[in-house]
Design a protein around this motif. Sequence first.
Motif, PDB file in Angstrom:
ATOM      1  N   MET A 115      -5.177  -1.838  -2.226  1.00 47.84           N
ATOM      2  CA  MET A 115      -5.352  -0.609  -1.451  1.00 47.84           C
ATOM      3  C   MET A 115      -6.550  -0.724  -0.504  1.00 47.84           C
ATOM      4  SD  MET A 115      -2.982   1.654  -2.259  1.00 47.84           S
ATOM      5  CE  MET A 115      -3.601   3.309  -2.001  1.00 47.84           C
ATOM      6  N   GLU A 116      -7.638  -1.309  -0.991  1.00 38.50           N
ATOM      7  CA  GLU A 116      -8.839  -1.458  -0.158  1.00 38.50           C
ATOM      8  C   GLU A 116      -8.593  -2.434   0.994  1.00 38.50           C
ATOM      9  OE1 GLU A 116     -11.692   0.144  -0.191  1.00 38.50           O
ATOM     10  OE2 GLU A 116     -11.122   1.392  -1.898  1.00 38.50           O
ATOM     11  N   GLU A 138       0.832  -1.200   0.000  1.00 42.69           N
ATOM     12  CA  GLU A 138       0.000   0.000   0.000  1.00 42.69           C
ATOM     13  C   GLU A 138       0.870   1.254   0.000  1.00 42.69           C
ATOM     14  OE1 GLU A 138      -3.463   2.129   2.739  1.00 42.69           O
ATOM     15  OE2 GLU A 138      -1.672   1.249   3.638  1.00 42.69           O
ATOM     16  N   ALA A 139       1.958   1.238   0.778  1.00 48.62           N
ATOM     17  CA  ALA A 139       2.842   2.403   0.828  1.00 48.62           C
ATOM     18  C   ALA A 139       3.438   2.701  -0.546  1.00 48.62           C
ATOM     19  CB  ALA A 139       3.947   2.164   1.854  1.00 48.62           C
ATOM     20  N   GLU A 140       3.775   1.638  -1.300  1.00 47.97           N
ATOM     21  CA  GLU A 140       4.310   1.830  -2.651  1.00 47.97           C
ATOM     22  C   GLU A 140       3.244   2.404  -3.581  1.00 47.97           C
ATOM     23  OE1 GLU A 140       5.854  -1.860  -4.035  1.00 47.97           O
ATOM     24  OE2 GLU A 140       7.089  -2.196  -2.250  1.00 47.97           O
ATOM     25  N   LEU A 141       2.046   1.805  -3.535  1.00 45.60           N
ATOM     26  CA  LEU A 141       0.970   2.246  -4.423  1.00 45.60           C
ATOM     27  C   LEU A 141       0.488   3.643  -4.081  1.00 45.60           C
ATOM     28  CD1 LEU A 141      -1.119  -1.066  -4.603  1.00 45.60           C
ATOM     29  CD2 LEU A 141       0.354  -0.110  -6.375  1.00 45.60           C
ATOM     30  N   ARG A 159      -5.847  -1.363   8.233  1.00 42.14           N
ATOM     31  CA  ARG A 159      -5.561  -0.186   9.059  1.00 42.14           C
ATOM     32  C   ARG A 159      -6.747   0.198   9.927  1.00 42.14           C
ATOM     33  NH1 ARG A 159      -5.546   3.991   6.403  1.00 42.14           N
ATOM     34  NH2 ARG A 159      -5.659   3.416   4.210  1.00 42.14           N
ATOM     35  N   GLU A 160      -7.919   0.317   9.297  1.00 41.32           N
ATOM     36  CA  GLU A 160      -9.074   0.864  10.003  1.00 41.32           C
ATOM     37  C   GLU A 160      -9.829  -0.177  10.818  1.00 41.32           C
ATOM     38  OE1 GLU A 160     -11.480   2.865   7.146  1.00 41.32           O
ATOM     39  OE2 GLU A 160      -9.910   4.306   6.599  1.00 41.32           O
ATOM     40  N   ASP A 161      -9.868  -1.414  10.338  1.00 38.82           N
ATOM     41  CA  ASP A 161     -10.680  -2.438  11.003  1.00 38.82           C
ATOM     42  C   ASP A 161      -9.882  -3.289  11.979  1.00 38.82           C
ATOM     43  OD1 ASP A 161     -12.598  -1.467   9.308  1.00 38.82           O
ATOM     44  OD2 ASP A 161     -12.399  -3.092   7.846  1.00 38.82           O
TER      45      ASP A 161
END
Length: 591
Positions: A492-493, A469-472, A499-501
């Motif tokens: 990404m999703e 995700e950090a790369e994208l 992260r959020e859940d």
Amino acid sequence: MLMNNGTITKVSGPLVVASGMREANMFDVVRVSEQRLIGEIIEMRGDRASIQVYEETSGLRTGEAVESTGEPLSVELGPGLIGSIFDGIQRPLEEIMKIAGNNLTRGIEVPALSREKQWVFTPCVSVGDTVTGGDILGTVQETDVVLHKIMLPVQYKGTVKEISEGTCTVEDTVAIIEDENGNPHAIGLMQKWPVRRGRPYTRKLSPTTPLVTGQRVIDALFPIAKGGVAAIPGPFGSGKTVTQHQLAKWAEADIVVYIGCGERGNEMTDVLGEFPELIDPHTGKSLMERTVLIANTSDMPVAAREASIYTGITIAEYFRDMGYSVALMADSTSRWAEALREMSGRLEEMPGEEGYPAYLGSRLAQFYERAGRVQSLGSEPREGALSVIGAVSPAGGDISEPVSQATLRIVKVFWGLDSALAYKRHFPAINWLTSYSLYAASLGKWFNENVADDWTTLRAEIMRLLSKEAELDEIVKLVGMDALSPSDRLTMEAARSIREDFLHQLAFHEIDTYTSLQKQLLMMRLVLAFYNKSIACLSDGGDIEKIVAMPVREDIGRFKYVEEADINGAYDAVIEALDSQLEQAKKGEDD
């Protein structure tokens, strides 16, 4: 016996220089002036002694008397420690408040352990038994939770000539030990130990068991072992203190020692207000029934900050020697280092980087190396563990400063707090890209054997998705989300769901504040099931827009609020809903 050794020749803040101290030794405790202020000798040059005074020195004059006790700074170890709050040199603040009110009176002398309180002593040895240093002579039920084990001081060994049972104070003799020369030694419930010397043990053991904290980002991604050392560096407002409070509340330790070293008084007040009311999930009793508090806040003497760290870890070692698992929280070691810097400057020593003393790194190492999992002294071997978690408060969150760098060279776990995450209200604000745990590989075997055999696989996949995700994210910032392929968008999703859940955890939510390892396992399986099943659906012609908009994603997000007793049923229901909605997305049907 106090000896009148010398007189004050210079006063510079907390540093007092006295002459005529030839009879004194380094690190002797001294009494300064008629007010009998407590101090400690930190430098000797001929008959001149530099004294670190642990109380306010205003009003001291040259020519006033300085007396040496002939003993190093020591703490009293015995029943009465648990549930108490001490200052940096182990003065009981509650008892002082009863005598002198809300403000500390200079020179006040109150014993650390009550001399009046009665304890019920139950012997574990009999007359005629041979005992050695570290052996357990008997027990005292200190609180409903803690069984205080009365150990024979390490300097003694011999035969039990007398042992008594019943009610006594900490000063009463409970046993008579006759050494090999026939000399009798009276043993009480209390012993003393110099704070700057680590308590001895038979041998140090490898840390192989995790200190389970109930905090998902720690247990799942960056675990700490029982007997391990960790640092929590971060800027102001990033959540260092809240994270340490969470660890003190929920870590699977028998005893918690919390040191408020130079932090703001309101933070210590929060601890004092919360801990007695908190019900310990492991015992069902108040958390204070297994907690010792050391308070040397920012408005208390700077010099005593240094002593507070040693006072706390000596008390922690004492309970470790009983065979308990102890967690020590130091908040924060930066304030301690600032006290070292101030005293070093007043001693006119050659400064190191940013004015800190050149020996900063070695002092930090001496402190952290007292942690560990050990086999205690005694005839019958027993294991104890002391885990140390130190907060570091670098100015502006810049961890290139000396205290952070010296700490990083020592500790095995780095929980780097990120102000950007804190500003987004993502707590704990532990940055998953910069943090690490050197225990993760060795503890992976324990997690696979005791939780589930796919634990390390799940962890590795979560870390891979977060790194991807950090790369994208760099591409998204440049050209937008629409430029990504459907599989990258799904990555990404999935990372956002992690992260959020999963990683986001509410410290003040009744259910979310603590998560068992079993629930953490199911949460990891859920967020990765969404990703893996969605990738398979995508390859079978599924619609990315429909996959991203599935209602089941909200169920995954709310799984963190499910009661522990209901997690298995809720997990099965979410997986069933996920499969059903993915099938619809694959067929191209509307909801």
